[in-house]
Scaffold this active site. Structure first.
Site, PDB file in Angstrom:
ATOM      1  N   ASP A  69       6.720  76.776  17.023  1.00 38.78           N
ATOM      2  CA  ASP A  69       7.965  76.138  16.598  1.00 38.78           C
ATOM      3  C   ASP A  69       7.881  74.662  16.957  1.00 38.78           C
ATOM      4  OD1 ASP A  69      10.947  76.402  15.770  1.00 38.78           O
ATOM      5  OD2 ASP A  69      11.030  75.379  17.699  1.00 38.78           O
ATOM      6  N   ASP A  93      13.801  77.281  21.544  1.00 38.45           N
ATOM      7  CA  ASP A  93      12.536  77.058  20.853  1.00 38.45           C
ATOM      8  C   ASP A  93      11.544  78.185  21.102  1.00 38.45           C
ATOM      9  OD1 ASP A  93      13.580  74.667  19.915  1.00 38.45           O
ATOM     10  OD2 ASP A  93      12.740  73.489  21.565  1.00 38.45           O
ATOM     11  N   GLU A 101       6.604  77.006  10.540  1.00 39.68           N
ATOM     12  CA  GLU A 101       7.718  76.941   9.601  1.00 39.68           C
ATOM     13  C   GLU A 101       7.390  76.015   8.435  1.00 39.68           C
ATOM     14  OE1 GLU A 101      11.789  77.196  11.963  1.00 39.68           O
ATOM     15  OE2 GLU A 101      10.423  75.765  12.893  1.00 39.68           O
TER      16      GLU A 101
END
Length: 392
Positions: free
Chosen positions: A178, A343, A262
């Site tokens: 992340d 996170d 992502e």
């Protein structure tokens, strides 16, 4: 075998610096002359000349007038005209760039060389320039061509060569990453990579150098010195950011079989004027770009999670979904009571992200994938418990 780009800094003497500057100047002059010739042809309604047509006209009309063209390698103006032809194709055919502009001295100076190029230890033998030292040992290859560029008052050389795919041992099968602003990357194994915030830390210094440059008289030597100082500081910021991203992406690609990240809408994030500077300072696009080719080098796989996958809203323990505003930095699950860093929770969810193979398989395959994800989840509970926030 994949082609690898190699770039390093040159250590030229004063005579070689003059020759390098002459090559860059000739390339810039040929490019600007060719661009003006193309614009004149378009105004008259004539056909756009190709790079070959421009080179023939350059030899006939320009080289006979400017004798300093013969002081440099012929490859420099030839490649400049090829680049001009590519710029027009990108503008007209592909339509993903703007209209070509005239080049300015000191802005992205570069030129191209090919021919009798040799490498010996930490030295390059370049046509018309001779042996030039560099700051590090070079790979034992023979490049067919090189590109030399100038940043501030320093010269860099780059070339490509074939790389044998190294078989690196993997310490983990899958990892979720992340990326963010406070921490550049938070991995599902608990590793946190700090964001060095190169631009933010050097912002005051850049502003001071910019004000100092604005006070100098245009055309003066002191203004040129101030320009070099400002360019050095900008180059320092770029190098700090690239160094951090290169180390992170190399570590991920070498040591992990699968990496899940992502699919961020970076262009949309840059439209938020409160976060644009911080987002640009992180280099999210460069992080993904480097991972894409490094995973091919080291035999790993990059998985891009769907843009709308709610990695920050799901509980990594029970998969309960709840809203998580940006102001909340700790995920507190309303269902199972899990308290974990926001996170870290998102990175664990990314590691559990189902791949396309598991989604498009048969029922038995889907069941096995569910069992695998459940076993992964159970094996990760111990890791999650280590990172539980007990500051209540």
């Amino acid at each position: 075998m994949p082609l690898v780009s190699f770039k390093t800094e040159l250590k030229p003497n004063n005579q070689q610096k003059t020759l390098l500057a002459k090559h860059a100047g000739v390339a810039r002059h040929a490019y600007n002359w060719g661009l003006a010739t193309c614009f004149q042809a378009l105004e008259k309604g004539e056909k756009l000349p190709t790079s070959i047509d421009l080179h023939k006209k350059l030899v006939a009309e320009v080289k006979s007038v400017y004798s300093w063209y013969y002081e440099v390698s012929k490859c420099s103006p030839q490649q400049a005209l090829r680049n001009l032809s590519t710029a027009f194709k990108n503008w007209w055919v592909h339509k993903h760039t703007k209209r070509p502009k005239f080049k300015k001295k000191g802005h992205h100076d570069s030129f191209y060389l090919e021919g009798s190029i040799k490498i010996s230890g930490n030295r390059f033998k370049l046509p018309r320039i001779g042996w030039v030292n560099v700051h590090e040992n070079l790979p034992a290859v023979t490049p067919k061509n090189v590109t030399i560029s100038r940043h501030a008052d320093r010269w860099f050389i780059s070339f490509r060569y074939e790389l044998d795919k190294p078989n690196t041992p993997k310490i983990r099968e899958r990892i979720g990453v992340d990326i963010g602003i406070n921490s550049l990357a938070t991995c599902s194994d608990g590793t946190v990579i700090k964001n060095r915030k190169a631009y933010r830390k050097n912002k005051r210094q850049l502003a001071r150098l910019q004000r100092n440059l604005a006070r100098k008289q245009k055309g003066s030597k002191n203004r040129k010195k101030a320009q070099v100082k400002l360019a050095r500081q900008h180059k320092k910021v770029v190098q700090i950011r690239k160094d951090t991203i290169h180390k992170l992406t190399s570590w991920l690609a070498k040591n992990h079989s699968e990496i899940v990240i992502e699919n961020l809408n970076v262009s949309g994030m840059l439209k938020n004027h409160r976060l644009a500077s911080a987002v640009a300072d992180c280099g999210f696009y460069e992080f993904r770009r480097q991972l894409e080719y490094k995973t091919e080098w080291y035999g790993s796989k990059l998985i891009i999670a769907d843009r709308f996958y709610p990695s920050s809203q799901l509980c990594s323990n029970c998969q309960n979904k709840q809203k998580m505003p940006l102001s909340k930095r700790v995920y507190e699950c309303e269902n199972c009571g899990l308290k974990i860093d926001r996170d870290l929770n998102a990175s664990i969810n990314l590691e559990l992200y189902p791949t396309t193979d598991s989604l498009s398989g048969s029922k038995a395959c889907g069941e096995s994938n569910q069992l695998n994800s459940k076993s992964v989840k159970d094996s990760m509970k111990q890791e999650v418990n280590i990172h539980l926030l007990d500051n209540e």
